[in-house]
Design a protein around this motif. Structure first.
Motif, PDB file in Angstrom:
ATOM      1  N   HIS A   1       0.756  -1.318   0.127  1.00 33.52           N
ATOM      2  CA  HIS A   1      -0.084   0.058  -0.019  1.00 33.52           C
ATOM      3  C   HIS A   1       0.761   1.275   0.043  1.00 33.52           C
ATOM      4  O   HIS A   1       1.796   1.246   0.749  1.00 33.52           O
ATOM      5  N   GLY A   2       0.407   2.191  -0.849  1.00 36.35           N
ATOM      6  CA  GLY A   2       0.999   3.592  -0.740  1.00 36.35           C
ATOM      7  C   GLY A   2       0.033   4.604  -0.910  1.00 36.35           C
ATOM      8  O   GLY A   2      -1.061   4.218  -0.682  1.00 36.35           O
ATOM      9  N   ARG A   3       0.439   5.841  -0.770  1.00 42.49           N
ATOM     10  CA  ARG A   3      -0.435   6.871  -0.901  1.00 42.49           C
ATOM     11  C   ARG A   3       0.091   8.261  -1.428  1.00 42.49           C
ATOM     12  O   ARG A   3       1.383   8.485  -1.461  1.00 42.49           O
ATOM     13  N   HIS A   4      -0.740   8.763  -1.982  1.00 41.19           N
ATOM     14  CA  HIS A   4      -0.310  10.173  -2.768  1.00 41.19           C
ATOM     15  C   HIS A   4      -0.193  11.064  -1.670  1.00 41.19           C
ATOM     16  O   HIS A   4      -1.252  11.083  -0.962  1.00 41.19           O
ATOM     17  N   SER A   5       0.512  12.065  -1.631  1.00 38.82           N
ATOM     18  CA  SER A   5       0.639  13.184  -0.786  1.00 38.82           C
ATOM     19  C   SER A   5      -0.804  14.098  -0.854  1.00 38.82           C
ATOM     20  O   SER A   5      -1.355  14.577   0.211  1.00 38.82           O
ATOM     21  N   ALA A   6      -1.678  13.672  -2.013  1.00 40.28           N
ATOM     22  CA  ALA A   6      -3.085  14.576  -1.956  1.00 40.28           C
ATOM     23  C   ALA A   6      -4.022  13.876  -1.149  1.00 40.28           C
ATOM     24  O   ALA A   6      -5.178  14.190  -1.317  1.00 40.28           O
TER      25      ALA A   6
ATOM     26  N   GLU B   1       7.552   6.540  -5.428  1.00 41.91           N
ATOM     27  CA  GLU B   1       7.373   6.092  -6.737  1.00 41.91           C
ATOM     28  C   GLU B   1       8.070   7.004  -7.754  1.00 41.91           C
ATOM     29  O   GLU B   1       8.410   8.240  -7.648  1.00 41.91           O
ATOM     30  N   ILE B   2       8.739   6.357  -8.716  1.00 44.95           N
ATOM     31  CA  ILE B   2       9.794   6.972  -9.288  1.00 44.95           C
ATOM     32  C   ILE B   2       9.148   7.883 -10.526  1.00 44.95           C
ATOM     33  O   ILE B   2       9.641   8.929 -10.510  1.00 44.95           O
ATOM     34  N   ASP B   3       8.063   7.786 -11.192  1.00 44.87           N
ATOM     35  CA  ASP B   3       7.630   8.598 -11.891  1.00 44.87           C
ATOM     36  C   ASP B   3       6.737   9.785 -11.367  1.00 44.87           C
ATOM     37  O   ASP B   3       6.712  10.844 -11.723  1.00 44.87           O
ATOM     38  N   PHE B   4       6.175   9.478 -10.096  1.00 43.93           N
ATOM     39  CA  PHE B   4       5.368  10.548  -9.433  1.00 43.93           C
ATOM     40  C   PHE B   4       5.894  10.577  -7.695  1.00 43.93           C
ATOM     41  O   PHE B   4       5.274  10.028  -7.104  1.00 43.93           O
ATOM     42  N   PRO B   5       6.908  11.478  -7.599  1.00 47.21           N
ATOM     43  CA  PRO B   5       7.453  11.374  -6.359  1.00 47.21           C
ATOM     44  C   PRO B   5       6.862  11.829  -5.221  1.00 47.21           C
ATOM     45  O   PRO B   5       7.133  11.596  -4.248  1.00 47.21           O
TER      46      PRO B   5
END
Length: 118
Positions: free
Chosen positions: A21-26, A62-66
Motif C-alpha cells: 500500500h502507498g499513498r499520494h500526498s494529496a 514512486e519513481i515517476d510521481f515522487p
C-alpha cells in the motif's frame, strides 16, 4: 519513517504476488500487487486501475510521481488477500461491477494499513 538501510531491507523482502500500500500526498490510496522486485525498484500494478507503478527500493517513493510513497507492506489476512487477487484479475479483464466481498475487502484496507505503517 525508517532509515534508508532499514527500509531497503524490508522492501527487498517483497515477492511477486504480495499486496502493498502507498499513498499520494494529496490523499489517494494506492493498493498495489507486486509484479517484480529488482535491485533498485519494485514493479507493481495498482489493483483498482491497473496502472503500473514503480517504486524506488531505497526510498519507497514512486519513481515517476515522487508525491506517491509506500506506507505499508504488512501482509494482509489470507481471505482479504485472495479477494483482492480476484479483484485484480477482474479489473485486468475489464469486468465490472465489484461484488460485496470485493467492496468489503477494499473498505478493510484503510484501517488495516493505517494500523500497520511502514
Amino acid at each position: 519513517m525508517l532509515p534508508v538501510s532499514d527500509l531497503r531491507s524490508k522492501l527487498s523482502k517483497l515477492v511477486p504476488g504480495d499486496i502493498i500500500h502507498g499513498r499520494h500526498s494529496a490523499g489517494p490510496s494506492l493498493t498495489c500487487l507486486v509484479e517484480a522486485v529488482e535491485a533498485d525498484r519494485i514493479e507493481t500494478r495498482r489493483i483498482t486501475t491497473q496502472r503500473h507503478i514503480t517504486f524506488d527500493i531505497e526510498t519507497g517513493v514512486e519513481i515517476d510521481f515522487p508525491e506517491c510513497r509506500l506506507d505499508s507492506i504488512e501482509p494482509l489476512p489470507i481471505d482479504v488477500h485472495n479477494v483482492l487477487l480476484g479483484l485484480d484479475r477482474k479489473m485486468r479483464v475489464g469486468r465490472l461491477p465489484i461484488n460485496k466481498a470485493e467492496k468489503d475487502a477494499l473498505l478493510f484496507l484503510a484501517d488495516f494499513y493505517r494500523a500497520h505503517p511502514l
